[in-house]
Design a protein around this motif. Structure first.
Motif, PDB file in Angstrom:
ATOM      1  N   ALA A  88       0.753  -1.309  -0.135  1.00  0.00           N
ATOM      2  CA  ALA A  88       0.082  -0.046  -0.013  1.00  0.00           C
ATOM      3  C   ALA A  88       0.819   1.249  -0.197  1.00  0.00           C
ATOM      4  CB  ALA A  88      -0.965  -0.079   1.111  1.00  0.00           C
ATOM      5  N   VAL A  89       0.642   2.212  -0.798  1.00  0.00           N
ATOM      6  CA  VAL A  89       1.213   3.348  -0.812  1.00  0.00           C
ATOM      7  C   VAL A  89       0.637   4.401  -0.549  1.00  0.00           C
ATOM      8  CG1 VAL A  89       2.346   5.040  -2.696  1.00  0.00           C
ATOM      9  CG2 VAL A  89       2.641   2.513  -2.684  1.00  0.00           C
ATOM     10  N   ARG A  90       1.243   5.463   0.192  1.00  0.00           N
ATOM     11  CA  ARG A  90       0.431   6.831   0.666  1.00  0.00           C
ATOM     12  C   ARG A  90       1.600   7.853  -0.114  1.00  0.00           C
ATOM     13  NH1 ARG A  90      -1.993   9.803   5.687  1.00  0.00           N
ATOM     14  NH2 ARG A  90      -3.592   9.129   4.335  1.00  0.00           N
ATOM     15  N   ALA A  91       1.004   8.645  -1.044  1.00  0.00           N
ATOM     16  CA  ALA A  91       1.877   9.647  -1.787  1.00  0.00           C
ATOM     17  C   ALA A  91       1.164  10.813  -1.992  1.00  0.00           C
ATOM     18  CB  ALA A  91       2.089   8.965  -3.144  1.00  0.00           C
ATOM     19  N   LEU A  92       2.375  11.869  -2.608  1.00  0.00           N
ATOM     20  CA  LEU A  92       1.799  13.141  -2.911  1.00  0.00           C
ATOM     21  C   LEU A  92       1.704  13.038  -4.666  1.00  0.00           C
ATOM     22  CD1 LEU A  92       4.196  15.430  -1.026  1.00  0.00           C
ATOM     23  CD2 LEU A  92       1.712  15.040  -0.489  1.00  0.00           C
ATOM     24  N   GLU A  93       0.417  13.570  -5.000  1.00  0.00           N
ATOM     25  CA  GLU A  93       0.244  13.645  -6.489  1.00  0.00           C
ATOM     26  C   GLU A  93      -0.059  14.965  -6.775  1.00  0.00           C
ATOM     27  OE1 GLU A  93      -2.721  11.053  -9.104  1.00  0.00           O
ATOM     28  OE2 GLU A  93      -3.863  12.337  -8.121  1.00  0.00           O
ATOM     29  N   PHE A  94       0.766  15.398  -7.925  1.00  0.00           N
ATOM     30  CA  PHE A  94       1.043  16.649  -8.180  1.00  0.00           C
ATOM     31  C   PHE A  94       0.102  17.210  -9.590  1.00  0.00           C
ATOM     32  CE2 PHE A  94       4.479  16.103  -5.957  1.00  0.00           C
ATOM     33  CZ  PHE A  94       4.652  17.142  -5.056  1.00  0.00           C
ATOM     34  N   ASP A  95      -0.442  18.230  -9.622  1.00  0.00           N
ATOM     35  CA  ASP A  95      -1.126  18.556 -10.875  1.00  0.00           C
ATOM     36  C   ASP A  95      -0.160  19.003 -11.765  1.00  0.00           C
ATOM     37  OD1 ASP A  95      -2.623  20.203 -12.851  1.00  0.00           O
ATOM     38  OD2 ASP A  95      -4.208  20.761 -11.552  1.00  0.00           O
ATOM     39  N   ALA A  96       0.284  18.035 -12.649  1.00  0.00           N
ATOM     40  CA  ALA A  96       1.422  18.307 -13.841  1.00  0.00           C
ATOM     41  C   ALA A  96       1.213  19.617 -14.768  1.00  0.00           C
ATOM     42  CB  ALA A  96       1.324  17.096 -14.598  1.00  0.00           C
ATOM     43  N   GLU A  97       0.168  19.812 -15.036  1.00  0.00           N
ATOM     44  CA  GLU A  97      -0.289  20.972 -15.884  1.00  0.00           C
ATOM     45  C   GLU A  97      -0.093  22.332 -14.965  1.00  0.00           C
ATOM     46  OE1 GLU A  97      -3.942  22.916 -18.434  1.00  0.00           O
ATOM     47  OE2 GLU A  97      -3.709  21.016 -18.405  1.00  0.00           O
ATOM     48  N   ALA A  98      -0.466  22.337 -13.652  1.00  0.00           N
ATOM     49  CA  ALA A  98      -0.329  23.389 -12.998  1.00  0.00           C
ATOM     50  C   ALA A  98       1.076  23.520 -12.693  1.00  0.00           C
ATOM     51  CB  ALA A  98      -1.155  23.308 -11.720  1.00  0.00           C
ATOM     52  N   VAL A  99       1.834  22.562 -12.467  1.00  0.00           N
ATOM     53  CA  VAL A  99       3.201  22.749 -12.135  1.00  0.00           C
ATOM     54  C   VAL A  99       4.108  23.228 -13.234  1.00  0.00           C
ATOM     55  CG1 VAL A  99       5.388  21.595 -11.432  1.00  0.00           C
ATOM     56  CG2 VAL A  99       3.204  21.011 -10.209  1.00  0.00           C
ATOM     57  N   ARG A 100       3.769  22.691 -14.504  1.00  0.00           N
ATOM     58  CA  ARG A 100       4.320  23.204 -15.741  1.00  0.00           C
ATOM     59  C   ARG A 100       4.317  24.749 -15.798  1.00  0.00           C
ATOM     60  NH1 ARG A 100       2.613  18.165 -17.996  1.00  0.00           N
ATOM     61  NH2 ARG A 100       0.836  19.301 -18.990  1.00  0.00           N
ATOM     62  N   LYS A 101       2.854  24.977 -15.362  1.00  0.00           N
ATOM     63  CA  LYS A 101       2.234  26.492 -15.758  1.00  0.00           C
ATOM     64  C   LYS A 101       3.473  27.309 -14.525  1.00  0.00           C
ATOM     65  CE  LYS A 101      -1.598  29.679 -15.499  1.00  0.00           C
ATOM     66  NZ  LYS A 101      -2.717  29.793 -15.413  1.00  0.00           N
ATOM     67  N   LEU A 102       3.379  26.738 -13.344  1.00  0.00           N
ATOM     68  CA  LEU A 102       4.260  27.587 -12.334  1.00  0.00           C
ATOM     69  C   LEU A 102       5.657  27.611 -12.941  1.00  0.00           C
ATOM     70  CD1 LEU A 102       4.268  28.280  -9.189  1.00  0.00           C
ATOM     71  CD2 LEU A 102       5.051  26.123  -8.853  1.00  0.00           C
ATOM     72  N   CYS A 103       6.193  26.518 -13.513  1.00  0.00           N
ATOM     73  CA  CYS A 103       7.513  26.888 -14.070  1.00  0.00           C
ATOM     74  C   CYS A 103       7.696  27.824 -14.943  1.00  0.00           C
ATOM     75  CB  CYS A 103       7.971  25.459 -14.362  1.00  0.00           C
ATOM     76  SG  CYS A 103       8.131  24.044 -12.944  1.00  0.00           S
ATOM     77  N   ASP A 104       6.665  27.736 -16.005  1.00  0.00           N
ATOM     78  CA  ASP A 104       6.905  28.924 -17.174  1.00  0.00           C
ATOM     79  C   ASP A 104       6.609  30.348 -16.510  1.00  0.00           C
ATOM     80  OD1 ASP A 104       7.077  26.694 -18.998  1.00  0.00           O
ATOM     81  OD2 ASP A 104       4.818  26.966 -19.303  1.00  0.00           O
ATOM     82  N   GLU A 105       5.668  30.292 -15.434  1.00  0.00           N
ATOM     83  CA  GLU A 105       5.550  31.912 -15.011  1.00  0.00           C
ATOM     84  C   GLU A 105       6.718  32.357 -14.057  1.00  0.00           C
ATOM     85  OE1 GLU A 105       1.855  31.407 -13.006  1.00  0.00           O
ATOM     86  OE2 GLU A 105       0.777  31.343 -14.937  1.00  0.00           O
ATOM     87  N   ASN A 106       7.407  31.322 -13.589  1.00  0.00           N
ATOM     88  CA  ASN A 106       8.513  31.692 -12.658  1.00  0.00           C
ATOM     89  C   ASN A 106       9.903  31.024 -13.042  1.00  0.00           C
ATOM     90  OD1 ASN A 106      10.295  31.980 -10.674  1.00  0.00           O
ATOM     91  ND2 ASN A 106       8.670  32.435  -9.051  1.00  0.00           N
ATOM     92  N   PRO A 107      10.491  31.608 -14.049  1.00  0.00           N
ATOM     93  CA  PRO A 107      11.727  30.856 -14.409  1.00  0.00           C
ATOM     94  C   PRO A 107      12.797  30.366 -13.365  1.00  0.00           C
ATOM     95  CG  PRO A 107      11.276  32.681 -15.932  1.00  0.00           C
ATOM     96  CD  PRO A 107      10.396  32.879 -14.792  1.00  0.00           C
ATOM     97  N   ALA A 108      12.903  31.177 -12.396  1.00  0.00           N
ATOM     98  CA  ALA A 108      13.760  30.502 -11.365  1.00  0.00           C
ATOM     99  C   ALA A 108      13.340  29.494 -10.652  1.00  0.00           C
ATOM    100  CB  ALA A 108      14.100  32.045 -10.579  1.00  0.00           C
ATOM    101  N   MET A 109      11.855  29.510 -10.514  1.00  0.00           N
ATOM    102  CA  MET A 109      11.386  28.409  -9.667  1.00  0.00           C
ATOM    103  C   MET A 109      11.451  27.242 -10.598  1.00  0.00           C
ATOM    104  SD  MET A 109       7.903  28.293  -7.592  1.00  0.00           S
ATOM    105  CE  MET A 109       8.622  29.869  -6.778  1.00  0.00           C
ATOM    106  N   GLY A 110      11.104  27.646 -11.936  1.00  0.00           N
ATOM    107  CA  GLY A 110      11.273  26.285 -12.906  1.00  0.00           C
ATOM    108  C   GLY A 110      12.417  25.609 -12.865  1.00  0.00           C
ATOM    109  N   ARG A 111      13.669  26.427 -12.806  1.00  0.00           N
ATOM    110  CA  ARG A 111      14.878  25.891 -12.756  1.00  0.00           C
ATOM    111  C   ARG A 111      15.072  24.844 -11.569  1.00  0.00           C
ATOM    112  NH1 ARG A 111      15.955  30.658 -14.933  1.00  0.00           N
ATOM    113  NH2 ARG A 111      16.814  31.537 -12.818  1.00  0.00           N
ATOM    114  N   CYS A 112      14.657  25.516 -10.299  1.00  0.00           N
ATOM    115  CA  CYS A 112      14.794  24.721  -9.447  1.00  0.00           C
ATOM    116  C   CYS A 112      14.184  23.305  -9.244  1.00  0.00           C
ATOM    117  CB  CYS A 112      14.294  25.624  -8.100  1.00  0.00           C
ATOM    118  SG  CYS A 112      14.484  24.716  -6.547  1.00  0.00           S
TER     119      CYS A 112
END
Length: 149
Positions: A88-112
């Motif tokens: 059995a697994v407990r995990a964090l699931e990320f909204d991939a589209e939202a994370v890609r948008k976050l990376c696009d909007e904030n290049p420094a965060m995107g690099r990190c």
């Protein structure tokens, strides 16, 4: 063991976590298959590879703190492997589209975020290569494996 999130600075970590939610996945659940369009807290997941005419070949086992997938970062966003829970697994699931948008909007965060995720790739490739060689190397042979340069 340091996880992907442990390696990140507080600001990008919190921004990334804003796009995550916890999931519980029972043992024996196929999470995804190869070619289909998550950070593990507890449990284990086998990454596998479809082998025509045979059962799926397990090429890596992930556990607590491991990043399950990185295909969401690279077009066409298709999984390269399958994944099934072994416990059995407990995990964090990320909204991939939202994370890609976050990376696009904030290049420094995107690099990190990209750097933290990219750090997983060499280990995953080494593990995959080793397991595939184990699966397909001549058994009970003293012959060295041939390779091309």
């Amino acid at each position: 063991m340091n996880t992907l999130l442990d390696e990140m600075e507080p600001e990008p970590r919190e921004a990334l976590l804003a796009h995550a939610h916890r999931v519980d996945i029972p043992a024996g659940t196929r999470i995804f298959k190869e070619r289909q369009r998550a950070d593990i807290e507890n449990g284990t997941v086998d990454l596998d590879l479809h082998v025509p005419g045979h059962k799926a070949a397990v090429i890596d086992t992930l556990g607590s703190g491991d990043l399950l997938g990185w295909s969401w970062m690279v077009p066409p966003y298709a999984r390269r492997l399958g994944a099934v829970t072994t416990h059995a697994v407990r995990a964090l699931e990320f909204d991939a589209e939202a994370v890609r948008k976050l990376c696009d909007e904030n290049p420094a965060m995107g690099r990190c975020i990209s750097t933290a995720v990219a750090a997983v790739i060499p280990r995953r490739l080494d593990s995959s290569r080793t397991r595939i060689l184990d699966l397909f190397a001549p058994h009970h042979s003293n012959m060295p494996l041939a390779y091309a340069r």
